[in-house]
Design a protein around this motif. Structure first.
Motif, PDB file in Angstrom:
ATOM      1  N   UNK A 293       0.700  -1.202   0.032  1.00 40.01           N
ATOM      2  CA  UNK A 293       0.094  -0.106   0.028  1.00 40.01           C
ATOM      3  C   UNK A 293       0.893   1.190   0.140  1.00 40.01           C
ATOM      4  N   UNK A 294       0.534   2.033  -1.008  1.00 45.67           N
ATOM      5  CA  UNK A 294       1.404   3.490  -0.975  1.00 45.67           C
ATOM      6  C   UNK A 294       0.556   4.544  -0.391  1.00 45.67           C
ATOM      7  N   UNK A 295       1.159   5.309   0.499  1.00 44.14           N
ATOM      8  CA  UNK A 295       0.550   6.705   1.046  1.00 44.14           C
ATOM      9  C   UNK A 295       1.340   7.650   0.271  1.00 44.14           C
ATOM     10  N   UNK A 296       0.885   8.454  -0.633  1.00 41.64           N
ATOM     11  CA  UNK A 296       1.644   9.463  -1.314  1.00 41.64           C
ATOM     12  C   UNK A 296       0.902  11.077  -1.004  1.00 41.64           C
ATOM     13  N   UNK A 297       1.971  11.683  -0.451  1.00 42.55           N
ATOM     14  CA  UNK A 297       1.557  13.146  -0.242  1.00 42.55           C
ATOM     15  C   UNK A 297       1.499  13.917  -1.584  1.00 42.55           C
TER      16      UNK A 297
ATOM     17  N   UNK B 242      -2.209  -0.972  -3.892  1.00 40.80           N
ATOM     18  CA  UNK B 242      -3.334  -0.017  -3.694  1.00 40.80           C
ATOM     19  C   UNK B 242      -2.535   1.203  -3.345  1.00 40.80           C
ATOM     20  N   UNK B 243      -3.065   2.397  -3.477  1.00 39.40           N
ATOM     21  CA  UNK B 243      -2.487   3.816  -3.325  1.00 39.40           C
ATOM     22  C   UNK B 243      -3.433   4.795  -3.015  1.00 39.40           C
ATOM     23  N   UNK B 244      -3.019   5.546  -2.011  1.00 43.22           N
ATOM     24  CA  UNK B 244      -3.768   6.555  -1.308  1.00 43.22           C
ATOM     25  C   UNK B 244      -3.173   7.810  -1.333  1.00 43.22           C
ATOM     26  N   UNK B 245      -3.676   8.770  -2.123  1.00 42.18           N
ATOM     27  CA  UNK B 245      -3.075  10.028  -2.623  1.00 42.18           C
ATOM     28  C   UNK B 245      -3.939  11.187  -1.836  1.00 42.18           C
TER      29      UNK B 245
ATOM     30  N   UNK C 108     -13.915  10.028   1.740  1.00 38.80           N
ATOM     31  CA  UNK C 108     -13.951  11.556   2.149  1.00 38.80           C
ATOM     32  C   UNK C 108     -13.439  12.247   1.007  1.00 38.80           C
ATOM     33  N   UNK C 109     -14.253  13.567   0.506  1.00 38.17           N
ATOM     34  CA  UNK C 109     -13.418  14.353  -0.846  1.00 38.17           C
ATOM     35  C   UNK C 109     -12.077  14.871  -0.489  1.00 38.17           C
ATOM     36  N   UNK C 110     -11.223  14.628  -1.633  1.00 42.38           N
ATOM     37  CA  UNK C 110      -9.891  15.063  -1.429  1.00 42.38           C
ATOM     38  C   UNK C 110      -8.977  13.778  -1.409  1.00 42.38           C
ATOM     39  N   UNK C 111      -9.310  12.508  -1.026  1.00 41.75           N
ATOM     40  CA  UNK C 111      -8.816  11.344  -0.691  1.00 41.75           C
ATOM     41  C   UNK C 111      -8.865  10.672  -2.262  1.00 41.75           C
ATOM     42  N   UNK C 112      -7.599  10.619  -2.827  1.00 46.09           N
ATOM     43  CA  UNK C 112      -7.717   9.745  -3.889  1.00 46.09           C
ATOM     44  C   UNK C 112      -7.208   8.275  -3.706  1.00 46.09           C
ATOM     45  N   UNK C 113      -8.044   7.277  -4.239  1.00 50.34           N
ATOM     46  CA  UNK C 113      -7.605   5.852  -4.004  1.00 50.34           C
ATOM     47  C   UNK C 113      -7.509   5.279  -5.264  1.00 50.34           C
ATOM     48  N   UNK C 114      -6.560   4.348  -5.349  1.00 50.78           N
ATOM     49  CA  UNK C 114      -6.443   3.446  -6.512  1.00 50.78           C
ATOM     50  C   UNK C 114      -6.164   2.010  -6.262  1.00 50.78           C
TER      51      UNK C 114
ATOM     52  N   UNK D 299      -6.250  -1.938  -5.145  1.00 49.41           N
ATOM     53  CA  UNK D 299      -7.142  -3.033  -4.416  1.00 49.41           C
ATOM     54  C   UNK D 299      -7.696  -2.423  -3.444  1.00 49.41           C
ATOM     55  N   UNK D 300      -9.310  -2.249  -3.474  1.00 45.64           N
ATOM     56  CA  UNK D 300     -10.066  -1.674  -2.525  1.00 45.64           C
ATOM     57  C   UNK D 300     -10.176  -2.604  -1.153  1.00 45.64           C
ATOM     58  N   UNK D 301     -10.297  -3.913  -1.338  1.00 48.91           N
ATOM     59  CA  UNK D 301     -10.012  -5.093  -0.343  1.00 48.91           C
ATOM     60  C   UNK D 301      -8.978  -4.903   0.416  1.00 48.91           C
ATOM     61  N   UNK D 302      -7.827  -4.657  -0.130  1.00 49.16           N
ATOM     62  CA  UNK D 302      -6.686  -4.414   0.647  1.00 49.16           C
ATOM     63  C   UNK D 302      -6.625  -3.158   1.521  1.00 49.16           C
ATOM     64  N   UNK D 303      -7.386  -2.037   0.967  1.00 48.96           N
ATOM     65  CA  UNK D 303      -7.338  -0.885   1.789  1.00 48.96           C
ATOM     66  C   UNK D 303      -8.383  -0.880   2.801  1.00 48.96           C
ATOM     67  N   UNK D 304      -9.351  -1.768   2.417  1.00 47.74           N
ATOM     68  CA  UNK D 304     -10.382  -1.904   3.644  1.00 47.74           C
ATOM     69  C   UNK D 304      -9.817  -2.880   4.870  1.00 47.74           C
ATOM     70  N   UNK D 305      -9.123  -3.607   4.405  1.00 51.28           N
ATOM     71  CA  UNK D 305      -8.439  -4.611   5.523  1.00 51.28           C
ATOM     72  C   UNK D 305      -7.169  -3.655   6.275  1.00 51.28           C
TER      73      UNK D 305
END
Length: 252
Positions: free
Chosen positions: A177-181, A210-213, A231-237, A239-245
């Motif tokens: 999972x990548x968290x990108x600023x 999975x990536x969250x920006x 939420x508005x402003x959060x970009x996701x791409x 595997x959504x199941x991985x992010x949910x986990x």
């Protein structure tokens, strides 16, 4: 990332916290901490600061056997803000008295006294945000400070199972999972392995499952559970199941 003066930031964040709650109703509910009032929030933050200050002064080299500390807690909740301000003064004195680069036991990755200063900072900052949100204010966080908070959270989360047992479930067959600023430099790749998880410091720029920006402040809010990933402003791409986990088991 440019090193920050965590001790100075503790003082500044505490001052903002105290200013926000000084004239507020201590019984006001705090949405970011369900079941807590402002009085609970201030008492918790001041207690943490005093406890960490005791640890710093003792320069403990093994896990403490007791958390008994003379908190000098006032009788009336209306006096808690001044008591919190006093806790920060005691902490500042402890920071100045010793070598923060000295070896010291810590529950996280950094086995030096400075770990406790950085941890105190983000404990204070997040709860300052909680207080401001409860009061209907719009919390602001310096972007560089928020990015450091993201790094501190992700660095230490793998060591937090003793008080965040859900993190034991954060394992998988080499998923990332990548968290990108989005408002400056900041890119964190978390790798979930069969035996656990942790930051992959060599993974900058690598593909992720999975990536969250988001901005640094939004990522900080998100990781601490004060903002939903939808939420508005959060970009996701990815595997959504991985992010949910991840978000189901990473609460701090």
């Amino acid at each position: 990332m440019t090193p920050l003066d965590h001790g100075t930031a503790v003082a500044a964040e505490t001052a903002r916290f105290v200013a926000a709650v000084r004239q507020a109703d201590p019984a006001l509910p705090v949405p970011g901490c369900p079941g807590w009032t402002l009085a609970d929030l201030v008492r918790h933050t001041g207690s943490v600061q005093r406890w960490f200050t005791v640890l710093l002064r003792r320069r403990i080299q093994e896990p403490p056997r007791s958390r008994d500390v003379d908190l000098q807690l006032p009788e009336r909740p209306e006096q808690y803000p001044a008591w919190l301000a006093e806790a920060a003064e005691h902490a500042a004195a402890a920071f100045a008295e010793g070598d923060l680069d000295a070896p010291m036991w810590a529950w996280g990755a950094d086995q030096h006294a400075r770990f406790w200063v950085r941890r105190m900072l983000f404990e204070t900052l997040v709860h300052r945000m909680d207080a401001e949100l409860a009061l209907g204010l719009e919390p602001e966080v310096d972007p560089a400070l928020a990015a450091d908070g993201v790094d501190e959270f992700l660095t230490n989360l793998p060591f937090a199972a003793f008080f965040a047992p859900g993190t034991a479930e954060l394992r998988s067959e080499n998923r990332t999972i990548r968290f990108a600023r989005t408002d400056g430099e900041g890119d964190w790749l978390v790798r979930l392995r069969p035996d656990g998880f942790g930051l992959d410091r060599s993974g900058t720029g690598a593909d992720a499952d999975a990536t969250v920006r988001a901005t640094a402040a939004e990522l900080l809010f998100l990781l601490y559970g004060r903002l939903d990933r939808t939420a508005s402003g959060i970009e996701r791409s990815g595997d959504e199941e991985l992010l949910a986990h991840w978000f189901a088991h990473s609460s701090f």
